[in-house]
Design a protein around this motif. Structure first.
Motif, PDB file in Angstrom:
ATOM      1  N   ALA A   1     -91.305 -94.908   8.922  1.00  0.00           N
ATOM      2  CA  ALA A   1     -90.648 -93.716   8.279  1.00  0.00           C
ATOM      3  C   ALA A   1     -90.291 -92.486   9.506  1.00  0.00           C
ATOM      4  CB  ALA A   1     -91.642 -93.231   7.178  1.00  0.00           C
ATOM      5  N   MET A   2     -89.212 -91.896   9.272  1.00  0.00           N
ATOM      6  CA  MET A   2     -89.044 -90.913  10.055  1.00  0.00           C
ATOM      7  C   MET A   2     -89.547 -89.579   9.321  1.00  0.00           C
ATOM      8  SD  MET A   2     -84.973 -89.270  11.009  1.00  0.00           S
ATOM      9  CE  MET A   2     -84.339 -90.848  11.464  1.00  0.00           C
ATOM     10  N   VAL A   3     -89.995 -88.654  10.224  1.00  0.00           N
ATOM     11  CA  VAL A   3     -90.815 -87.475   9.622  1.00  0.00           C
ATOM     12  C   VAL A   3     -89.712 -86.498   9.144  1.00  0.00           C
ATOM     13  CG1 VAL A   3     -92.729 -87.425  11.345  1.00  0.00           C
ATOM     14  CG2 VAL A   3     -90.634 -86.382  11.841  1.00  0.00           C
ATOM     15  N   SER A   4     -89.816 -85.790   8.334  1.00  0.00           N
ATOM     16  CA  SER A   4     -89.027 -84.760   7.579  1.00  0.00           C
ATOM     17  C   SER A   4     -89.024 -83.540   8.376  1.00  0.00           C
ATOM     18  CB  SER A   4     -89.289 -84.328   6.136  1.00  0.00           C
ATOM     19  OG  SER A   4     -89.219 -85.344   5.280  1.00  0.00           O
ATOM     20  N   PHE A   5     -87.853 -82.873   8.399  1.00  0.00           N
ATOM     21  CA  PHE A   5     -87.454 -81.674   8.968  1.00  0.00           C
ATOM     22  C   PHE A   5     -87.222 -80.487   8.302  1.00  0.00           C
ATOM     23  CE2 PHE A   5     -86.072 -85.670  11.868  1.00  0.00           C
ATOM     24  CZ  PHE A   5     -86.804 -85.328  12.974  1.00  0.00           C
ATOM     25  N   ALA A   6     -87.586 -79.274   8.786  1.00  0.00           N
ATOM     26  CA  ALA A   6     -86.996 -78.117   8.351  1.00  0.00           C
ATOM     27  C   ALA A   6     -85.462 -78.256   8.457  1.00  0.00           C
ATOM     28  CB  ALA A   6     -87.619 -76.973   8.765  1.00  0.00           C
ATOM     29  N   SER A   7     -84.725 -77.323   8.153  1.00  0.00           N
ATOM     30  CA  SER A   7     -83.162 -77.235   8.216  1.00  0.00           C
ATOM     31  C   SER A   7     -82.553 -77.277   9.720  1.00  0.00           C
ATOM     32  CB  SER A   7     -82.472 -76.177   7.339  1.00  0.00           C
ATOM     33  OG  SER A   7     -83.067 -75.155   7.763  1.00  0.00           O
ATOM     34  N   ASP A   8     -83.259 -76.599  10.561  1.00  0.00           N
ATOM     35  CA  ASP A   8     -83.085 -76.463  11.784  1.00  0.00           C
ATOM     36  C   ASP A   8     -83.902 -77.140  12.785  1.00  0.00           C
ATOM     37  OD1 ASP A   8     -85.123 -74.371  11.465  1.00  0.00           O
ATOM     38  OD2 ASP A   8     -83.411 -72.801  12.536  1.00  0.00           O
ATOM     39  N   ASP A   9     -84.687 -77.832  12.288  1.00  0.00           N
ATOM     40  CA  ASP A   9     -85.862 -78.598  13.314  1.00  0.00           C
ATOM     41  C   ASP A   9     -85.553 -79.985  13.897  1.00  0.00           C
ATOM     42  OD1 ASP A   9     -87.558 -76.257  13.108  1.00  0.00           O
ATOM     43  OD2 ASP A   9     -89.075 -77.359  11.832  1.00  0.00           O
ATOM     44  N   ALA A  10     -84.708 -80.562  13.524  1.00  0.00           N
ATOM     45  CA  ALA A  10     -84.407 -81.966  14.042  1.00  0.00           C
ATOM     46  C   ALA A  10     -84.246 -81.709  15.622  1.00  0.00           C
ATOM     47  CB  ALA A  10     -83.392 -82.599  13.504  1.00  0.00           C
ATOM     48  N   PRO A  11     -84.994 -82.534  16.500  1.00  0.00           N
ATOM     49  CA  PRO A  11     -85.124 -82.316  17.931  1.00  0.00           C
ATOM     50  C   PRO A  11     -83.741 -82.416  18.668  1.00  0.00           C
ATOM     51  CG  PRO A  11     -86.034 -84.245  17.493  1.00  0.00           C
ATOM     52  CD  PRO A  11     -85.925 -83.472  16.103  1.00  0.00           C
ATOM     53  N   TRP A  12     -82.944 -83.198  18.097  1.00  0.00           N
ATOM     54  CA  TRP A  12     -81.284 -83.490  18.645  1.00  0.00           C
ATOM     55  C   TRP A  12     -80.353 -82.199  18.397  1.00  0.00           C
ATOM     56  CZ3 TRP A  12     -83.959 -87.342  16.132  1.00  0.00           C
ATOM     57  CH2 TRP A  12     -84.042 -87.222  14.558  1.00  0.00           C
ATOM     58  N   ARG A  13     -80.814 -81.458  17.388  1.00  0.00           N
ATOM     59  CA  ARG A  13     -79.912 -80.352  16.720  1.00  0.00           C
ATOM     60  C   ARG A  13     -79.710 -79.316  17.910  1.00  0.00           C
ATOM     61  NH1 ARG A  13     -79.232 -75.779  13.398  1.00  0.00           N
ATOM     62  NH2 ARG A  13     -77.958 -76.198  11.912  1.00  0.00           N
ATOM     63  N   ASN A  14     -80.163 -79.043  18.987  1.00  0.00           N
ATOM     64  CA  ASN A  14     -79.925 -78.208  19.882  1.00  0.00           C
ATOM     65  C   ASN A  14     -79.082 -78.815  20.815  1.00  0.00           C
ATOM     66  OD1 ASN A  14     -81.433 -76.326  18.909  1.00  0.00           O
ATOM     67  ND2 ASN A  14     -83.493 -76.811  19.858  1.00  0.00           N
ATOM     68  N   TYR A  15     -78.887 -80.335  20.726  1.00  0.00           N
ATOM     69  CA  TYR A  15     -77.845 -80.848  21.874  1.00  0.00           C
ATOM     70  C   TYR A  15     -76.703 -81.507  21.089  1.00  0.00           C
ATOM     71  CZ  TYR A  15     -82.430 -80.488  24.273  1.00  0.00           C
ATOM     72  OH  TYR A  15     -83.483 -80.069  25.021  1.00  0.00           O
ATOM     73  N   LYS A  16     -76.433 -80.934  20.029  1.00  0.00           N
ATOM     74  CA  LYS A  16     -75.426 -81.345  19.254  1.00  0.00           C
ATOM     75  C   LYS A  16     -73.900 -81.557  19.878  1.00  0.00           C
ATOM     76  CE  LYS A  16     -74.628 -77.759  16.180  1.00  0.00           C
ATOM     77  NZ  LYS A  16     -74.685 -77.298  14.337  1.00  0.00           N
ATOM     78  N   GLU A  17     -73.716 -80.713  20.910  1.00  0.00           N
ATOM     79  CA  GLU A  17     -72.680 -80.615  21.692  1.00  0.00           C
ATOM     80  C   GLU A  17     -72.252 -82.048  22.348  1.00  0.00           C
ATOM     81  OE1 GLU A  17     -75.073 -78.030  24.059  1.00  0.00           O
ATOM     82  OE2 GLU A  17     -74.608 -78.467  21.914  1.00  0.00           O
ATOM     83  N   TYR A  18     -73.257 -82.625  22.629  1.00  0.00           N
ATOM     84  CA  TYR A  18     -73.320 -83.948  23.515  1.00  0.00           C
ATOM     85  C   TYR A  18     -73.107 -85.092  22.844  1.00  0.00           C
ATOM     86  CZ  TYR A  18     -75.051 -80.276  26.898  1.00  0.00           C
ATOM     87  OH  TYR A  18     -75.171 -79.267  27.764  1.00  0.00           O
ATOM     88  N   PHE A  19     -73.018 -84.966  21.577  1.00  0.00           N
ATOM     89  CA  PHE A  19     -72.728 -86.416  20.856  1.00  0.00           C
ATOM     90  C   PHE A  19     -72.007 -86.037  19.605  1.00  0.00           C
ATOM     91  CE2 PHE A  19     -76.698 -84.643  18.867  1.00  0.00           C
ATOM     92  CZ  PHE A  19     -76.373 -85.019  17.533  1.00  0.00           C
ATOM     93  N   ASP A  20     -71.256 -87.231  19.307  1.00  0.00           N
ATOM     94  CA  ASP A  20     -70.294 -87.234  18.044  1.00  0.00           C
ATOM     95  C   ASP A  20     -70.706 -88.531  17.323  1.00  0.00           C
ATOM     96  OD1 ASP A  20     -68.772 -89.173  19.453  1.00  0.00           O
ATOM     97  OD2 ASP A  20     -67.150 -88.013  19.794  1.00  0.00           O
TER      98      ASP A  20
END
Length: 194
Positions: free
Chosen positions: A20-39
């Motif tokens: 199971a993947m842990v739950s995140f707060a709305s802006d806590d997913a670790p990849w969120r700060n790198y979203k310009e690098y993936f689609d």
């Protein structure tokens, strides 16, 4: 343990999580700060859920590949992933979360064809998916919750309502192009098709 990587050349985020993947707060997913690098997102085999808020407002995502091991898709999992074009719901998914795909305005296709166990389309699950024109309800679904398809302005055809027993208030609110609805022994609640 959750591990993930981004291939900047192919713009693919790969998530490797056994269990199971842990739950995140709305802006806590670790990849969120790198979203310009993936689609694109690829979730490896072994992961059993897409957690709450996993891709919240990741408006860069165009495609997602989910493994057959996924059993639940959490609340707001793909909330306002406004570039997402299609999603295949794996066969073992028994539960979609609240507003799981709310605001996915580029979504053209939701494929439940391999899934025979999900029993409900939850509240606001596909609200504001304004490009959806057709939707196939799985035969196992018996209820469509409030606001499930609210504001799907281009939804003109919905298949598989014959097996649905309950359609709750505002389920198809502002689905103004919807026509030729066929219901059998279905309880339809207040303003379901407003």
């Amino acid at each position: 343990k959750l591990s993930w990587s981004i291939d900047k050349a192919s713009k693919v985020l790969t998530i490797d999580n056994n269990g199971a993947m842990v739950s995140f707060a709305s802006d806590d997913a670790p990849w969120r700060n790198y979203k310009e690098y993936f689609d694109s997102v690829v979730v490896d085999e072994g992961c059993t859920n897409i957690s709450q808020n996993a891709f919240y407002e990741c408006n860069n995502i165009v495609s997602v590949e989910l493994p057959d091991t996924i059993e639940t898709i959490g609340d707001y999992a793909f909330y306002y992933c406004s570039s997402l074009e299609q999603i295949i719901i794996p066969q073992k998914v028994s539960k979609l979360g609240y507003a799981a795909f709310d605001g996915c305005k580029s979504l053209l296709n939701v494929d439940f064809s391999n899934n025979e166990i999900i029993t409900s389309i939850p509240q606001n699950a596909f609200a504001y998916c304004s490009n959806l024109s057709e939707f196939d309800i799985p035969e196992s679904v018996t209820s469509i919750e409030s606001g499930a398809f609210s504001h799907c302005f281009n939804l003109s055809k919905i298949n598989g309502l014959e097996d649905v027993s309950y359609i709750y208030s505002y389920a198809f609110e502002y689905c103004n192009k919807l026509e030729n609805i066929k219901l059998i022994n279905c309880s339809v609640y207040y303003n379901a098709f407003q």
